[in-house]
Design a protein around this motif. Structure first.
Motif, PDB file in Angstrom:
ATOM      1  N   ARG A   4      36.699  29.850  35.797  1.00 29.63           N
ATOM      2  CA  ARG A   4      35.695  30.007  36.853  1.00 29.63           C
ATOM      3  C   ARG A   4      35.820  31.354  37.571  1.00 29.63           C
ATOM      4  NH1 ARG A   4      33.688  26.029  34.523  1.00 29.63           N
ATOM      5  NH2 ARG A   4      33.600  23.965  35.465  1.00 29.63           N
ATOM      6  N   GLU A   5      36.635  32.240  37.049  1.00 35.76           N
ATOM      7  CA  GLU A   5      36.916  33.503  37.736  1.00 35.76           C
ATOM      8  C   GLU A   5      35.650  34.317  38.007  1.00 35.76           C
ATOM      9  OE1 GLU A   5      40.436  32.160  35.433  1.00 35.76           O
ATOM     10  OE2 GLU A   5      38.395  32.633  34.817  1.00 35.76           O
ATOM     11  N   GLN A   6      34.764  34.436  37.033  1.00 38.24           N
ATOM     12  CA  GLN A   6      33.564  35.256  37.218  1.00 38.24           C
ATOM     13  C   GLN A   6      32.637  34.657  38.269  1.00 38.24           C
ATOM     14  OE1 GLN A   6      33.024  38.377  35.697  1.00 38.24           O
ATOM     15  NE2 GLN A   6      31.584  38.413  37.400  1.00 38.24           N
ATOM     16  N   ILE A   7      32.451  33.343  38.217  1.00 41.89           N
ATOM     17  CA  ILE A   7      31.606  32.677  39.219  1.00 41.89           C
ATOM     18  C   ILE A   7      32.201  32.880  40.613  1.00 41.89           C
ATOM     19  CG2 ILE A   7      30.826  30.426  40.077  1.00 41.89           C
ATOM     20  CD1 ILE A   7      30.691  29.519  37.139  1.00 41.89           C
ATOM     21  N   ILE A   8      33.499  32.667  40.738  1.00 45.68           N
ATOM     22  CA  ILE A   8      34.168  32.815  42.030  1.00 45.68           C
ATOM     23  C   ILE A   8      34.054  34.253  42.536  1.00 45.68           C
ATOM     24  CG2 ILE A   8      36.418  32.779  43.180  1.00 45.68           C
ATOM     25  CD1 ILE A   8      37.053  30.303  41.358  1.00 45.68           C
ATOM     26  N   ASP A   9      34.310  35.227  41.659  1.00 46.94           N
ATOM     27  CA  ASP A   9      34.196  36.630  42.064  1.00 46.94           C
ATOM     28  C   ASP A   9      32.779  36.960  42.531  1.00 46.94           C
ATOM     29  OD1 ASP A   9      36.857  37.012  41.444  1.00 46.94           O
ATOM     30  OD2 ASP A   9      36.467  38.043  39.542  1.00 46.94           O
ATOM     31  N   ASP A  10      31.770  36.486  41.789  1.00 47.77           N
ATOM     32  CA  ASP A  10      30.376  36.756  42.155  1.00 47.77           C
ATOM     33  C   ASP A  10      30.036  36.133  43.509  1.00 47.77           C
ATOM     34  OD1 ASP A  10      30.021  38.127  39.786  1.00 47.77           O
ATOM     35  OD2 ASP A  10      28.919  36.508  38.787  1.00 47.77           O
TER      36      ASP A  10
END
Length: 176
Positions: A27-33
């Motif tokens: 979920r890193e990309q979703i969280i970063d966004d």
């Protein structure tokens, strides 16, 4: 001599209903966004997001984690489930989250009077300014107070059902 105790580490991928796991795998990309959206102005398209997937894939945990991160950025949050009473639940949770930022007029009215041995009286706290107002009016008043503090609001709704009338009211109220 006692046998050595084996070291046992908890499985980070074990479902823990209602709790956020120690690591949000994948979920890193979703969280970063989303965190970047919390830090940016209100025109970031990520601020209106829908997460969907099969049961048990971590959507609820992701919503809880994103709410936590939004709070770290100074936002107020309401995590609710699309069910009866959802709109009132949103209002109550946002008021609780924003209690340190907004002023609530302290008003009371007599609820009952008794003349037993010496006498008694009970009071009821009321919100005189918005007594009888509908949900949208109360939310707009809350948003007006928060606008003065430049505070963001995150409403996370779990188990969305497009046929649910209160979901429709939430969306139509704030798409304008």
């Amino acid at each position: 001599m006692a046998a050595p105790t084996a070291y046992r580490q908890a499985n980070p991928f074990t479902p823990m209903f209602g709790r956020v796991p120690a690591y949000m795998a994948g979920r890193e990309q979703i969280i970063d966004d989303m965190v970047l959206a919390f830090e940016n102005d209100d025109s970031d398209p990520n601020l209106c997001s829908v997460f969907y997937g099969a049961r048990g894939t971590g959507k609820t945990a992701l919503l809880a984690y994103l709410s936590y991160r939004a709070q770290q950025e100074g936002w107020i949050t309401a995590n609710v489930t699309a069910s009866e009473g959802m709109l009132e639940d949103i209002l109550q949770r946002l008021n609780e989250s924003a209690a340190h930022l907004i002023e609530k007029p302290a008003s009371r009215r007599v609820n009952s009077v008794g003349i037993a041995h010496v006498g008694s009286m009970s009071w009821e706290n009321i919100d005189v300014e918005f007594e009888g107002a509908n949900w949208r009016t109360k939310m707009n008043a809350l948003f007006a107070q928060l606008e003065a503090t430049d505070t963001g609001v995150l409403i996370a709704v779990d188990e969305v059902d497009v046929s649910f009338a209160q979901m429709t009211e939430l969306v139509t109220t704030y798409q304008h």
